[in-house]
Structures are given as structure tokens and as C-alpha cells.
Design a protein around this motif. Structure first.
Motif, PDB file in Angstrom:
ATOM      1  N   PRO A 118      47.640  36.234  30.420  1.00  0.00           N
ATOM      2  CA  PRO A 118      46.363  36.069  29.709  1.00  0.00           C
ATOM      3  C   PRO A 118      45.115  36.278  30.563  1.00  0.00           C
ATOM      4  O   PRO A 118      44.113  36.795  30.067  1.00  0.00           O
ATOM      5  N   VAL A 119      45.125  35.869  31.830  1.00  0.00           N
ATOM      6  CA  VAL A 119      43.914  36.015  32.663  1.00  0.00           C
ATOM      7  C   VAL A 119      43.613  37.486  32.908  1.00  0.00           C
ATOM      8  O   VAL A 119      42.461  37.934  32.803  1.00  0.00           O
ATOM      9  N   ARG A 120      44.629  38.265  33.219  1.00  0.00           N
ATOM     10  CA  ARG A 120      44.436  39.696  33.422  1.00  0.00           C
ATOM     11  C   ARG A 120      44.051  40.384  32.120  1.00  0.00           C
ATOM     12  O   ARG A 120      43.240  41.328  32.108  1.00  0.00           O
ATOM     13  N   GLN A 121      44.607  39.939  30.997  1.00  0.00           N
ATOM     14  CA  GLN A 121      44.240  40.511  29.700  1.00  0.00           C
ATOM     15  C   GLN A 121      42.748  40.332  29.418  1.00  0.00           C
ATOM     16  O   GLN A 121      42.078  41.250  28.940  1.00  0.00           O
ATOM     17  N   VAL A 122      42.224  39.153  29.708  1.00  0.00           N
ATOM     18  CA  VAL A 122      40.804  38.892  29.471  1.00  0.00           C
ATOM     19  C   VAL A 122      39.945  39.790  30.354  1.00  0.00           C
ATOM     20  O   VAL A 122      38.930  40.330  29.916  1.00  0.00           O
ATOM     21  N   ALA A 123      40.351  39.963  31.615  1.00  0.00           N
ATOM     22  CA  ALA A 123      39.590  40.834  32.520  1.00  0.00           C
ATOM     23  C   ALA A 123      39.523  42.254  31.969  1.00  0.00           C
ATOM     24  O   ALA A 123      38.453  42.893  31.969  1.00  0.00           O
ATOM     25  N   ILE A 124      40.635  42.757  31.471  1.00  0.00           N
ATOM     26  CA  ILE A 124      40.667  44.109  30.907  1.00  0.00           C
ATOM     27  C   ILE A 124      39.822  44.170  29.639  1.00  0.00           C
ATOM     28  O   ILE A 124      39.121  45.167  29.385  1.00  0.00           O
ATOM     29  N   ALA A 125      39.862  43.112  28.836  1.00  0.00           N
ATOM     30  CA  ALA A 125      39.091  43.087  27.591  1.00  0.00           C
ATOM     31  C   ALA A 125      37.593  43.165  27.833  1.00  0.00           C
ATOM     32  O   ALA A 125      36.838  43.544  26.933  1.00  0.00           O
ATOM     33  N   LYS A 126      37.137  42.838  29.043  1.00  0.00           N
ATOM     34  CA  LYS A 126      35.706  42.875  29.369  1.00  0.00           C
ATOM     35  C   LYS A 126      35.239  44.228  29.887  1.00  0.00           C
ATOM     36  O   LYS A 126      34.044  44.418  30.137  1.00  0.00           O
ATOM     37  N   ARG A 127      36.134  45.173  30.089  1.00  0.00           N
ATOM     38  CA  ARG A 127      35.785  46.429  30.752  1.00  0.00           C
ATOM     39  C   ARG A 127      34.658  47.175  30.023  1.00  0.00           C
ATOM     40  O   ARG A 127      34.506  47.070  28.812  1.00  0.00           O
ATOM     41  N   PRO A 128      33.872  47.946  30.775  1.00  0.00           N
ATOM     42  CA  PRO A 128      32.742  48.670  30.162  1.00  0.00           C
ATOM     43  C   PRO A 128      33.174  49.783  29.214  1.00  0.00           C
ATOM     44  O   PRO A 128      32.352  50.300  28.455  1.00  0.00           O
ATOM     45  N   GLU A 129      34.443  50.156  29.238  1.00  0.00           N
ATOM     46  CA  GLU A 129      34.993  51.100  28.260  1.00  0.00           C
ATOM     47  C   GLU A 129      36.423  50.690  27.966  1.00  0.00           C
ATOM     48  O   GLU A 129      37.189  50.373  28.883  1.00  0.00           O
TER      49      GLU A 129
END
Length: 384
Positions: A118-129
Motif C-alpha cells: 500500500p505505501v508504494r501504491q500511494v507513492a505511484i498514485a501521486k505521480r505527475p503523470e
């Protein structure tokens, strides 16, 4: 790598490779990463920088690996293999890169979503694209927080199927449904389904965004709920407790004429029989005989006993007659053929149907009637 060599002393290089403490190596690593990021590199220099980064990425000290992630999180200079390696590292190292690094492929990110937690998923969900490939992976594997973050990200591109999958998985989560509802653009099918799922406040937002009347919004909400119930009818038809399912719907006041017509238009005769029996208070075996009476009296008698709307009787009559006239072969177009013939029977009844009755029937038959409409254009125009 002439420019980098001029910026780093021999002491820097030795400290980077053989520094006595992690702090010393981390300071040298930050200096080198800053130089790499700010200096134009030739192909030869870029290859050399990649080799140096591979050495640093293998350092046992977290501080050194963290220096790479923080200093080069948005840089193209990091080789993809190094970025992929660090994406599997501890969170202090992987999160800056997963959030910003442009060197990951969509497949890399989708794989991290699937396996990374989940922590890595959230980081990816924030990406600028975020491409549809990545959001499809989030829709299938992402946790609630990651889904909310991605839906709130205006740079995240979702496919229609991805949004539908999100709603399938998180239909009980107000946070997720609200995040979907407040996206800048939504497919109409998603909006229609959401109207029947979300809170009053969110529904009002959807209605205002689409400039719908309150009446239209309520019709959308009712239609979405009915279609979901018809999906359940399919499941109920494969169980022995259709009677119990119908009784439950009756207690919840959901056993409406609209639902019965929608279900019957999808060929769910057994459900229709039990529903009419429940509404009429007549045992199923007697209801069955009256519905399937070869003459004109039985169906009308039980229909009136069930207190169903008189104006809709011709549509139910057409459905029952079509059911008896058709042979169902189990093919993929059974439902479409049934609906086409049902509509044709309805339109060719001796008494002309009002336009609103035709529209009402079409709305509850779904998308499988386009062919029938095309076959009867003049008849539909003359109605009313």
C-alpha cells in the motif's frame, strides 16, 4: 566524465568508494549526484555516471542509497535498472523515485502496484503523470488510500473499465466513491451508476456538473439500482431460493413494476412468476397457470390481482407472448432476439401505444433493442 572529474577531487572519489562511515559516503554521493543532474552529459559521460550509480546503489548503507533517491528523484540520468532495483528498497529509498522518477516504464509501475504494497501504491498514485496501464493496475490491486489518491490526481488517466472496477471493489467506501465523483471528467455510464451509489451531497455535485434536473437524476439513480438488481436476478435464477429473494425485495419495497418489466425484458421468466405470486398473494403454482394461460384472461387476472399498473399491461403481455413464441438456444444473442421480438409485438398491438409508454419500455430493455428500433422507425414516429 571530464566535467564531473573537475568537480570532484580524488578525495571525493576515495570517500565515495571507501569512506570510513556511511555519513562520509552519503555526503560524497550527494555531491556526485548533484553534479550529474546539473551538468550536460555526453553519451560516454552518461554511461560512466550509470556505472558509478550502480556502485552507490549496492552500498550497504541506507544513507547512501537514500542520497541517490533524493537527489535524482526526477532526473533522467538514473539508469532504469538502478531505478527498478531501488524501487524494491526500503521506503526511505524507494518512495522519492516511485513518486517522481521518469525512467520507469508503465509496466514497471504496474508491477510495483501489484506486488509492492500500500505505501508504494500511494507513492505511484501521486505521480505527475499516470497512464491507463498504471491506473488499471491500481483499479485491480490498489488499496483504498491509493485509489482515493489516484482518483484525486488530475494527471491520472482512467479507462472506463478501470473506473467501473474501482466501483465494483469499493462500492461500500464513501471516500472512494466521492473521489471518483469529483474527478474533472467522467464517462456517462460511470456517472449514471454513481448517482445510485453516493451520498446526497455527492449526488447533488454530479447533478449540477451534468446540469440534470432533479427528476432525471432520480430516474438515473432508480435505473442504476434496478440494473444492479437484475444482475442479481441472474444469480438468483441459479439458486433454489428465488422465492426467498423475491420476498426480500418485497419487504424492501423494491419489487416494483419497473423492476419486473426490466427483468422480464431480460428473459427472467421464473423471477417474474415468483414476483407476481408474491405481489398477488397467490401460490406460485396457481400464478404459473394464470401467467401461461393460452387464452387472454389468465395473465390479465393475476396481473390485476398483483395491482400492477394497467397502462403497462400491454408490455407485459408482449413479453409473455414473445417468451412462448421463441426457442432459446443458449446462444449469445438470445436476449437481444427476445427484446427485438418483444418490442415488435408491443408496437404491432391493435391499440396504438403512447410515445411515453414506448420510451418507458425501451429504457427498461437496455441496449439490445437498437436493431428493433431501426426496423420500426416509421412506426415509432407515428406513436402518441
Amino acid at each position: 566524465m571530464a566535467t564531473t572529474r573537475s568537480a570532484l577531487t580524488d578525495v571525493d572519489i576515495r570517500t565515495l568508494v571507501k569512506g570510513a562511515t556511511p555519513d562520509e559516503r552519503a555526503v560524497a554521493a550527494r555531491k556526485l549526484c548533484t553534479t550529474m543532474d546539473r551538468t550536460p552529459l555526453s553519451d560516454e559521460d552518461r554511461a560512466l555516471a550509470g556505472d558509478i550509480l550502480r556502485v552507490m546503489a549496492a552500498d550497504a548503507a541506507e544513507l547512501v542509497r537514500k542520497a541517490i533517491a533524493e537527489e535524482l528523484k526526477a532526473s533522467h540520468v538514473v539508469p532504469r535498472d538502478v531505478a527498478v532495483k531501488l524501487a524494491r528498497d526500503v521506503e526511505s529509498v524507494c518512495l522519492p523515485l516511485l513518486t517522481f522518477s521518469p525512467v520507469f516504464t508503465d509496466a514497471d509501475l504496474a508491477e510495483v502496484v501489484r506486488l509492492g504494497g500500500p505505501v508504494r501504491q500511494v507513492a505511484i498514485a501521486k505521480r505527475p503523470e499516470l497512464s491507463r496501464t498504471v491506473t488499471d493496475s491500481l483499479a485491480e490491486h490498489g488499496g483504498e488510500r491509493a485509489i482515493v489518491t489516484a482518483c484525486a490526481n488530475p494527471a491520472a488517466e482512467f479507462s472506463d473499465d478501470g473506473l467501473q472496477r474501482v466501483m465494483d471493489r469499493f462500492e461500500a467506501s464513501e471516500r472512494v466513491l466521492a473521489a471518483v465523483a469529483y474527478r474533472n471528467t467522467l464517462p456517462l455510464a460511470v456517472t449514471e451508476r454513481l448517482i445510485g451509489m453516493v451520498s446526497l451531497q455527492v449526488r447533488q455535485h454530479l447533478v449540477s456538473k451534468l446540469d440534470l434536473s432533479a427528476e432525471t437524476a432520480m430516474q438515473l439513480a432508480t435505473g442504476a439500482a434496478e440494473r444492479a438488481t437484475v444482475d442479481l436476478v441472474d444469480q438468483a435464477g441459479r439458486t433454489a431460493d428465488v422465492k426467498g429473494f423475491v420476498a426480500h425485495l418485497h419487504r424492501e419495497r423494491k419489487l416494483t413494476a419497473s423492476l419486473l418489466l426490466r427483468a422480464l425484458a431480460h428473459g427472467h421468466m421464473t423471477f417474474f412468476e415468483w414476483a407476481v405470486a408474491e405481489l398477488a398473494g397467490v401460490p406460485h403454482h396457481r400464478t404459473w397457470l394464470m401467467i401461461h394461460d393460452a387464452g387472454p384472461l389468465g395473465l390479465r387476472a393475476i396481473y390485476e390481482r398483483a395491482m400492477l399498473p394497467a397502462r403497462l399491461f400491454p408490455a407485459f403481455r408482449a413479453a409473455v407472448d414473445t417468451f412462448h413464441a421463441m426457442e432459446f438456444d443458449g446462444g449469445p444473442r438470445d436476449q437481444e432476439r427476445f427484446q427485438e421480438r418483444m418490442l415488435q409485438r408491443f408496437l404491432t398491438q391493435p391499440q396504438a401505444a403512447a410515445r411515453e409508454d414506448v420510451d418507458y419500455l425501451l429504457a427498461r430493455m437496455g441496449g439490445g433493442v437498437a436493431t428493433a428500433q431501426a426496423e420500426e422507425p416509421e412506426r415509432v414516429v407515428q406513436l402518441g
